[in-house]
Design a protein around this motif. Sequence first.
Motif, PDB file in Angstrom:
ATOM      1  N   LYS A 201       0.820  -1.217   0.000  1.00 23.33           N
ATOM      2  CA  LYS A 201       0.000   0.000   0.000  1.00 23.33           C
ATOM      3  C   LYS A 201       0.852   1.264   0.000  1.00 23.33           C
ATOM      4  O   LYS A 201       0.808   2.084   0.911  1.00 23.33           O
ATOM      5  CB  LYS A 201      -0.953  -0.002   1.199  1.00 23.33           C
ATOM      6  CG  LYS A 201      -1.943  -1.166   1.172  1.00 23.33           C
ATOM      7  CD  LYS A 201      -2.922  -1.088   2.326  1.00 23.33           C
ATOM      8  CE  LYS A 201      -3.930  -2.242   2.251  1.00 23.33           C
ATOM      9  NZ  LYS A 201      -4.919  -2.182   3.349  1.00 23.33           N
ATOM     10  N   THR A 204      -0.790   5.423  -0.285  1.00 17.54           N
ATOM     11  CA  THR A 204      -1.680   5.809   0.809  1.00 17.54           C
ATOM     12  C   THR A 204      -1.154   7.066   1.489  1.00 17.54           C
ATOM     13  O   THR A 204      -0.054   7.551   1.212  1.00 17.54           O
ATOM     14  CB  THR A 204      -1.796   4.666   1.839  1.00 17.54           C
ATOM     15  OG1 THR A 204      -0.486   4.369   2.347  1.00 17.54           O
ATOM     16  CG2 THR A 204      -2.383   3.427   1.210  1.00 17.54           C
ATOM     17  N   LEU A 225     -10.693  -2.180  -7.614  1.00 18.56           N
ATOM     18  CA  LEU A 225     -11.129  -2.134  -6.221  1.00 18.56           C
ATOM     19  C   LEU A 225      -9.945  -1.947  -5.273  1.00 18.56           C
ATOM     20  O   LEU A 225     -10.006  -1.158  -4.323  1.00 18.56           O
ATOM     21  CB  LEU A 225     -11.891  -3.412  -5.865  1.00 18.56           C
ATOM     22  CG  LEU A 225     -13.236  -3.617  -6.576  1.00 18.56           C
ATOM     23  CD1 LEU A 225     -13.819  -4.970  -6.210  1.00 18.56           C
ATOM     24  CD2 LEU A 225     -14.203  -2.512  -6.194  1.00 18.56           C
ATOM     25  N   SER A 229      -9.172   1.441  -2.908  1.00 18.97           N
ATOM     26  CA  SER A 229      -9.078   1.320  -1.452  1.00 18.97           C
ATOM     27  C   SER A 229      -7.865   2.051  -0.902  1.00 18.97           C
ATOM     28  O   SER A 229      -7.887   2.526   0.251  1.00 18.97           O
ATOM     29  CB  SER A 229      -9.024  -0.158  -1.058  1.00 18.97           C
ATOM     30  OG  SER A 229      -7.811  -0.754  -1.520  1.00 18.97           O
ATOM     31  N   GLN A 230      -6.791   2.159  -1.662  1.00 17.90           N
ATOM     32  CA  GLN A 230      -5.617   2.909  -1.234  1.00 17.90           C
ATOM     33  C   GLN A 230      -5.801   4.411  -1.474  1.00 17.90           C
ATOM     34  O   GLN A 230      -5.497   5.233  -0.610  1.00 17.90           O
ATOM     35  CB  GLN A 230      -4.370   2.419  -1.970  1.00 17.90           C
ATOM     36  CG  GLN A 230      -3.990   0.984  -1.668  1.00 17.90           C
ATOM     37  CD  GLN A 230      -2.630   0.609  -2.228  1.00 17.90           C
ATOM     38  OE1 GLN A 230      -1.742   1.440  -2.318  1.00 17.90           O
ATOM     39  NE2 GLN A 230      -2.480  -0.655  -2.593  1.00 17.90           N
ATOM     40  N   SER A 232      -8.384   6.191  -1.583  1.00 18.79           N
ATOM     41  CA  SER A 232      -9.407   6.832  -0.750  1.00 18.79           C
ATOM     42  C   SER A 232      -8.828   7.400   0.534  1.00 18.79           C
ATOM     43  O   SER A 232      -9.471   8.226   1.199  1.00 18.79           O
ATOM     44  CB  SER A 232     -10.511   5.825  -0.424  1.00 18.79           C
ATOM     45  OG  SER A 232      -9.967   4.690   0.247  1.00 18.79           O
ATOM     46  N   SER A 233      -7.613   6.983   0.915  1.00 21.03           N
ATOM     47  CA  SER A 233      -6.995   7.526   2.125  1.00 21.03           C
ATOM     48  C   SER A 233      -6.300   8.857   1.876  1.00 21.03           C
ATOM     49  O   SER A 233      -5.937   9.544   2.836  1.00 21.03           O
ATOM     50  CB  SER A 233      -5.973   6.518   2.682  1.00 21.03           C
ATOM     51  OG  SER A 233      -4.867   6.365   1.797  1.00 21.03           O
ATOM     52  N   SER A 260     -16.457   6.968  -5.373  1.00 21.02           N
ATOM     53  CA  SER A 260     -15.590   6.505  -4.281  1.00 21.02           C
ATOM     54  C   SER A 260     -14.687   7.610  -3.756  1.00 21.02           C
ATOM     55  O   SER A 260     -14.281   7.560  -2.590  1.00 21.02           O
ATOM     56  CB  SER A 260     -14.733   5.320  -4.742  1.00 21.02           C
ATOM     57  OG  SER A 260     -15.528   4.238  -5.164  1.00 21.02           O
TER      58      SER A 260
END
Length: 617
Positions: A201, A204, A225, A229-230, A232-233, A260
């Motif tokens: 990750k 991030t 996906l 997910s990374q 979004s931080s 997202s």
Amino acid sequence: MAAPGRCSLSAAFRQHLRHLALQDFPCGLGSWNKSCSPARRHPRSGQPGLGMRVAGQDEALPLGEESPEALVELLRDPHSPWAPPPGCSPQDQHLRETAVLAPELIRGSKVLQILRSLQIVGKGVEEVDEGLLQLQQLEELILSANHISRITSANLPRTLKVLELCCNAVADLQDLCTQPPPELQHLGLGYNRLRGPSPDKYLTVTFWPNLVSLDLSFNNFTDLLGLVSQLSSLQKLRILVLQGNPLALIPTYRGFLVDSLPKLSILDDTHVEPEERCRFHGLARQPELIRCEARVVVSVGEIKGVPDPRALQRREVGSEAPLITYSYCVMYEFVEGEELEDGGNTEVTKIHQSPVVATRHVDSSASAWGTGETGRQQEPAATGEPKAHSAKVFATPGKPWADTIDCSYRKEHTAKDLVGLKSYLEAGTTVSVVEEQVLSWPVNADPEGNAVTTKKAGRGLQKNSAKGPSPRDKQKKKKQGKPHELRSDPPIRRTLGTTRVTLEALLATEDLVATVCDFGILTTEQPLQTPGLEEKVRTKKGADKSQKPKAERESQASQKTAASARGKRKTKTAAEPEGNRGLPPVPLTVPFQVQLLRWPLAARLQSLESAAVGNSR
């Protein structure tokens, strides 16, 4: 220290400074500006005291010297011998003007203290060494179009805010994320070899707390996906570029990202509008809609400009020449995958292509429309790029000749190999117009057998001329009254034209590539003519020519010339109908388009397909 034999950034920087000629006229200190010394600087600000000069001071300059204004004008004038060199950036030009206005600031190592931006583009740099740490005020570093495969973050100045590594060979982010610059706001990694997202990750907020702009375009990311997910931080992220990645071919790609990442302002160089957010609202909570596949529709329109094949075939009544039928189709290549039957099609062969050069490989199990030729497969070079993708050749159903041949072809392809589809779109596709000829012969059409039968029949007529017709003769007459059965030869195929269609725009923000393939004007051959009865008689009597008087031979020659001219006129009339005489020839063209289905269009089609399946049950 840089590794031996590798081009370091420090070496490229020193060469760059020499290229700017900061110590040569009109820059630096020399006989052209002896009076430009620290004594002329403003006593308080320490800046060049150009504003303190009173009127008329230009005339007081020593002989042979130029004013700073005149020297700067020599640097700015595009027609001057000291104009900006090719590839000179605005920052480089500012540094050259500083060397005129304040030459003491760029002497020796002092130049390292004033540099805030450095651009080393296309210089073959392979390594970012620790020498870069001497640029203590550096805020922008642009190293595009080099050969950097790894970059150690410990060698980057802590003041860095912009890092651009576009068009390099970076395949991993581990070294870059060891100790990244804490104030970095833009990270450009487009056109590299990243395949993540990495399980560590690296994209991030832990590594990039102040990142506002991120460019990951034209890499090989496939997991939408996992990447979201990374990302979004990254709470400060406002600009994101992901076009050119295999995951950007997924129909729900843009809608899922927009929903997202609610703080995103620009996605793939396009502003995110409020209407778009409203349209895709709730899509981020439906990950089941994210299918790792792409849907592409290929359409072919009308073929125009095919010469009339009947003008090339003149078949006499009662002759044993074959009956020739013509049909036409359009062939194109597409990456292997599932196909949804929207229209008639014929799968032809398999080919293998690299992303740059397409090399044909014809499968031994080629079905209808296959060429039967086998080509050598070219192995892709070991450059770390994706492997050569495997593709098929598809053909529209064969249609008979007409002035306008309507193919009415539409076919939807589903590609599950997104990396292979990306390579296919980068290479483009080949479109060809193919003509198929089928020669059909009468079953009893045997020239030698017919000659023997004719002789025997003649002798039988002489013997039985006094008798009435026998039952066998009656059966023959009945057989002669029936239509002949035809035997067809294997089809003969000829490519009328081939062109390449560029599809790389589908990797960016375009959804449709529509073009008219122009193959040029086809040149027709002379019409084929079977020998007629008069020609056979003339051939038979050719042996008696030498025995005829000269005047008679000349008369016959003139008659043949006239007959030949009449025949040519008739041929021209047959090849060019009365309505088309005098019209310019029409080039061979066919409309061809490739559409990448995006959300919500793909969603509507999917719902229609589901409804159709439900009704069939």
